[in-house]
Design an enzyme around this catalytic site. Sequence first.
Site, PDB file in Angstrom:
ATOM      1  CD  GLN A   1      75.839  41.342 -33.507  1.00 45.69           C
ATOM      2  OE1 GLN A   1      74.786  41.794 -33.209  1.00 45.69           O
ATOM      3  NE2 GLN A   1      76.983  41.474 -32.522  1.00 45.69           N
TER       4      GLN A   1
ATOM      5  CG  HIS B   1      79.159  35.992 -34.479  1.00 40.65           C
ATOM      6  ND1 HIS B   1      78.245  36.620 -33.634  1.00 40.65           N
ATOM      7  CD2 HIS B   1      80.398  36.857 -34.437  1.00 40.65           C
ATOM      8  CE1 HIS B   1      78.961  37.567 -33.145  1.00 40.65           C
ATOM      9  NE2 HIS B   1      80.005  37.862 -33.664  1.00 40.65           N
TER      10      HIS B   1
ATOM     11  CB  CYS C   1      87.171  19.548 -41.524  1.00 36.66           C
ATOM     12  SG  CYS C   1      88.812  18.671 -40.948  1.00 36.66           S
TER      13      CYS C   1
END
Length: 255
Positions: A103, A123, A131
Amino acid sequence: MDRTADLVRGWIDTSTRIVALTGAGISTESGIPDFRGPQGVWTRDPKAERLSNIQYYMSDPDVRKLSWRSRLDHPAWTAEPNGGHLALVELERRGKLHALVTQNIDGLHQRAGNSPAKVIEVHGTMREVMCMACAWRGPMQPVLDRVRRGEEDPPCEWCGGILKSATISFGQPLVPEVIGRAMRAAEHAELLLAVGTSLQVYPVAGAVPIAKAAGARIVIVNAEPTPFDEEADAVLRTPTGRILPILCGRVARTA
Ligand SMILES: [Zn+2]
């Protein structure tokens, strides 16, 4: 306690497919604060969470400027992997590590020496930027150099879009392919080693019941109780940097 550690060490010695699941607790010992956990920076100060909320980030240039400044100062840039990270490298060296689901966004597992192919970052990673308009991805440091040179909110050099660290912010969906990989790894685990995670964030925490249902042993190493302690085969509360080297074989015997 020592008996539990010896027991787990024995299980690890005889396992060939271990899945490690790591959270903020393994990185706090490297000086990186826990942002999301029950005692996390954001949990105690919801205003700080704004900086990591995708709606605010996309709509407010001031939030982006603050975010870039906090990225510049992030403790991860100077943090060194600790004994816990190195123990998981040892697990891979011994051919036992099937996957390392984390995580954490700090990249310390790869810095410690785990191969990128083994690490599943649910994550995302703060070591890359992306972008938000054209989905270009690249390394973080050249963009931080632009911030240092005075661009407070550096746009994408290809399309002018908003750049952000390649992490999952609050309000942003997880990447289904990445979660899928993590859950498939859990299904194939002989032993699931959850380290430094409160196991309260889903769907990642779901890896525990999935592994358990598939017949894996569950070992939890965390300072605080977790919702899965009851179903775990062993629970250790020792600091991860101290206990993991003992469990994973870098230290000959329980000290
Ligand atoms: Zn772009």
